[in-house]
Scaffold this active site. Structure first.
Site, PDB file in Angstrom:
ATOM      1  N   ARG A   1       2.586 -40.463 -34.125  1.00  0.00           N
ATOM      2  CA  ARG A   1       1.364 -41.252 -34.247  1.00  0.00           C
ATOM      3  C   ARG A   1       0.384 -40.820 -33.167  1.00  0.00           C
ATOM      4  NH1 ARG A   1       0.102 -47.348 -35.974  1.00  0.00           N
ATOM      5  NH2 ARG A   1      -2.146 -47.238 -35.711  1.00  0.00           N
TER       6      ARG A   1
ATOM      7  N   ASN B   1      -6.081 -50.676 -45.961  1.00  0.00           N
ATOM      8  CA  ASN B   1      -7.386 -50.089 -45.654  1.00  0.00           C
ATOM      9  C   ASN B   1      -8.492 -50.560 -46.595  1.00  0.00           C
ATOM     10  OD1 ASN B   1      -6.140 -46.838 -44.532  1.00  0.00           O
ATOM     11  ND2 ASN B   1      -6.565 -48.704 -43.376  1.00  0.00           N
TER      12      ASN B   1
ATOM     13  N   SER C   1       2.748 -49.497 -38.289  1.00  0.00           N
ATOM     14  CA  SER C   1       1.693 -49.893 -39.222  1.00  0.00           C
ATOM     15  C   SER C   1       2.120 -49.780 -40.681  1.00  0.00           C
ATOM     16  CB  SER C   1       0.419 -49.066 -38.969  1.00  0.00           C
ATOM     17  OG  SER C   1      -0.100 -49.362 -37.693  1.00  0.00           O
TER      18      SER C   1
ATOM     19  N   ASP D   1      -4.327 -41.387 -36.617  1.00  0.00           N
ATOM     20  CA  ASP D   1      -5.113 -42.503 -36.092  1.00  0.00           C
ATOM     21  C   ASP D   1      -6.113 -42.007 -35.060  1.00  0.00           C
ATOM     22  OD1 ASP D   1      -5.904 -45.123 -35.783  1.00  0.00           O
ATOM     23  OD2 ASP D   1      -4.288 -45.648 -34.408  1.00  0.00           O
TER      24      ASP D   1
ATOM     25  N   SER E   1      -3.947 -46.537 -46.312  1.00  0.00           N
ATOM     26  CA  SER E   1      -2.944 -47.573 -46.513  1.00  0.00           C
ATOM     27  C   SER E   1      -3.440 -48.626 -47.495  1.00  0.00           C
ATOM     28  CB  SER E   1      -2.592 -48.242 -45.181  1.00  0.00           C
ATOM     29  OG  SER E   1      -3.605 -49.163 -44.806  1.00  0.00           O
ATOM     30  N   SER E   2      -2.520 -49.421 -48.001  1.00  0.00           N
ATOM     31  CA  SER E   2      -2.897 -50.510 -48.899  1.00  0.00           C
ATOM     32  C   SER E   2      -3.723 -51.563 -48.166  1.00  0.00           C
ATOM     33  CB  SER E   2      -1.637 -51.147 -49.509  1.00  0.00           C
ATOM     34  OG  SER E   2      -0.708 -51.498 -48.501  1.00  0.00           O
TER      35      SER E   2
ATOM     36  N   ASN F   1      -9.805 -41.654 -35.730  1.00  0.00           N
ATOM     37  CA  ASN F   1     -11.089 -41.094 -36.181  1.00  0.00           C
ATOM     38  C   ASN F   1     -12.273 -41.917 -35.685  1.00  0.00           C
ATOM     39  OD1 ASN F   1      -9.691 -39.134 -37.573  1.00  0.00           O
ATOM     40  ND2 ASN F   1      -9.937 -40.092 -39.573  1.00  0.00           N
TER      41      ASN F   1
ATOM     42  N   ARG G   1       2.931 -48.254 -32.724  1.00  0.00           N
ATOM     43  CA  ARG G   1       3.452 -49.088 -33.809  1.00  0.00           C
ATOM     44  C   ARG G   1       3.482 -48.255 -35.077  1.00  0.00           C
ATOM     45  NH1 ARG G   1      -1.608 -51.168 -32.495  1.00  0.00           N
ATOM     46  NH2 ARG G   1      -3.234 -50.838 -34.077  1.00  0.00           N
TER      47      ARG G   1
ATOM     48  N   ARG H   1     -12.452 -44.072 -33.119  1.00  0.00           N
ATOM     49  CA  ARG H   1     -12.603 -44.011 -31.669  1.00  0.00           C
ATOM     50  C   ARG H   1     -13.155 -42.661 -31.224  1.00  0.00           C
ATOM     51  NH1 ARG H   1      -6.810 -46.298 -30.447  1.00  0.00           N
ATOM     52  NH2 ARG H   1      -6.757 -46.080 -32.725  1.00  0.00           N
TER      53      ARG H   1
END
Length: 227
Positions: A175, A64, A183, A16, A61-62, A18, A181, A20
């Site tokens: 993460r 995304n 996700s 997680d 992810s599904s 990219n 979280r 930002r």
């Protein structure tokens, strides 16, 4: 059952940050994704020296698919380029590619590339599992449906129908980017996994960060619900 474990066999990472990373540098999001792929490449090259059996990466992810169409197209093109450019290196370094998730729903040329890469790397000694079009809730529903068709639904029969059935149990889930979280990632598999959340944005994540996480894992006592 409890006790310290000398090493982690299976590590999963929610990659997680990219977007930002790019925004902080006033760059387009696609540049962040490109740098994220470079971080993947660094990590895969380093895994051989870390005695890991499996590294699982949450790539797409599904959920995304809800992103802007041009961003999704760019991510799919990055996937094409990654498979094409890195397959020879996988073969040279004994990396076995595995895909978890409903990858058959991707573009047909990507499906062909994935299946060819998995076939060519089938004899690899360590596994890179990439989650594509993956959602853990959907995986559990799928596994329960298959288990019911085969007989009864039990924890054992459900596990036999998960995408990860042939992988070692998940030891450590990491993460990046400071979010805390899961996700919808490996919810069943993470039941007793150790977890580490780091503020490092994914493009900045290095093999040294992974090694630090592995060292922290080795210092923890895993209780599995016991005392």
């Amino acid at each position: 059952m409890s006790g310290k474990v000398a090493r982690a066999r299976h590590v999963a990472i929610i990659m997680d940050g990219n977007g930002r990373w790019a925004r902080k540098r006033h760059l387009p999001r696609i540049v962040g994704h490109q740098r994220g792929v470079e971080a993947v490449r660094r990590l895969v090259r380093a895994v051989a020296g870390m005695d890991l059996e499996c590294l699982t990466l949450y790539a797409f992810s599904s959920e995304n698919w809800k992103r802007p169409e041009d961003e999704v197209d760019h991510l799919m093109n990055l996937l094409r380029k990654f498979i094409k450019s890195d397959l020879p290196e996988f073969l040279e370094n004994g990396v076995k590619l595995k895909i978890i998730g409903d990858y058959h729903s991707l573009a047909s040329d990507i499906v062909d590339m994935i299946e060819d890469a998995m076939e060519q790397t089938a004899q690899g000694v360590r596994t890179l599992a990439v989650a594509l079009n993956y959602g853990s809730q959907q995986e559990i529903v799928r596994a329960a449906t298959l288990a019911a068709q085969q007989g009864s639904i039990t924890p054992e029969s459900l596990e036999q129908n998960l995408y990860t059935v042939d992988l070692p149990p998940l030891d450590l889930l990491i993460r990046t980017s400071g979010e805390v979280r899961l996700s919808n990632f490996l919810l069943w598999q993470a039941a007793y996994a150790e977890m580490i959340f780091t503020d490092v944005l994914w493009p900045d994540f290095t093999p040294e960060h992974l090694q630090t996480s592995l060292d922290e894992f080795a210092s923890r006592e895993r209780r599995y619900g016991g005392r």
